[in-house]
Design a protein around this motif. Structure first.
Motif: not given
Ligand code: 59G
Length: 229
Positions: A27, A44, A48, A51, A86, A95, A97, A126, A204, A211
């Protein structure tokens, strides 16, 4: 109030939710200073991917999950990964962070090549999650309920999943009464977010397609869980 079984279930799920988080060394990369669309997309993608790994470990701790048919376990993970992410990214954005993480994450999502038509509903979601002021236990239970959704594609033994989900739904209902006594509709509002998550999950799929058109590469783990490439 809570039965002994429910207290045990709550503890197991909350502990797993706390234990499995994206590691700090991942992170903190969000704080690096390149902000190109390409750089944001790569970061990102890394978030992901990390995650998803965290999600798989969390899911294995859900009581009863590993007793499900193996192929159903995979179907539930694939069907819920986007929705669970999400929820987790919503929690991260809402939160406080570590200083600055929230803003940089939001900034990078805004500038990662996602078209405006998806950005709007995404950030509305969000905001709506933020307004609920969920306690940690509620976030953990809502994520669990999302994972244990019986009607995902290719799930064979839906009743087995329903039985697990019902236990968690019952527990969440009681938690809502406990933590939000003045809001009798709070539980219903939480479940309403699950409906919004389904809509976002459809958006999504289109995001991924756009993309790909710009030949953005995903990691093998994401390709597997999202059936791309
Ligand atoms: C492949 C990529 C480009 C993509 O494609 N669709 C989505 C995507 C997007 Cl853009 C939005 C929502 C869901 C998805 Cl899969 C994404 C990026 O997905 C993410 C997944 C998870 C985080 C995420 C979670 C927790 C935390 C914490 C914490 O816990 O303290 C600190 S930093 C952080 C960061 C961010 C982005």
């Amino acid at each position: 109030e809570f039965t002994t079984e429910q207290q045990a279930l709550m503890r197991v799920i909350t502990d797993a939710y706390n234990k499995h988080q994206i590691p700090q060394d991942v992170t903190k990369k969000l704080l690096q200073d390149q902000y190109s669309t390409e750089e944001n997309f790569l970061l990102l993608t890394e978030m992901a991917t990390s995650q998803v790994q965290v999600l798989v470990e969390f899911t294995k701790n859900i009581p009863g999950f590993l007793s499900l048919d193996r192929e159903d376990q995979i179907a539930l993970l694939k069907g819920s990964a986007v929705e669970a992410m999400f929820l987790r990214s919503a929690q991260a954005l809402n939160k406080k962070m570590p200083i600055g993480h929230t803003e940089v994450l939001e900034e990078r999502i805004h500038k990662s090549g996602i078209s405006e038509e998806f950005i709007k509903p995404m950030f509305n979601f969000y905001k709506s999650i933020g307004e609920l002021h969920m306690v940690l236990e509620e976030q953990a239970l809502l994520t669990t309920i999302t994972i244990l959704t019986p009607d995902r594609p290719y799930v064979k033994d839906q009743p087995a999943v329903e039985r697990l989900q019902e236990n968690v739904l019952d527990l969440l209902r009681k938690m809502c009464v406990l933590h939000h006594p003045q809001e009798p509709q709070y539980f219903a509002r939480l479940l309403g977010r699950l409906t919004e998550l389904r809509t976002l999950s459809h958006y999504h799929a289109e995001m991924l397609a756009s993309w790909k058109v710009n030949n953005h590469k995903f990691t093998p783990l994401l390709c597997e869980i999202w059936d791309v490439q």
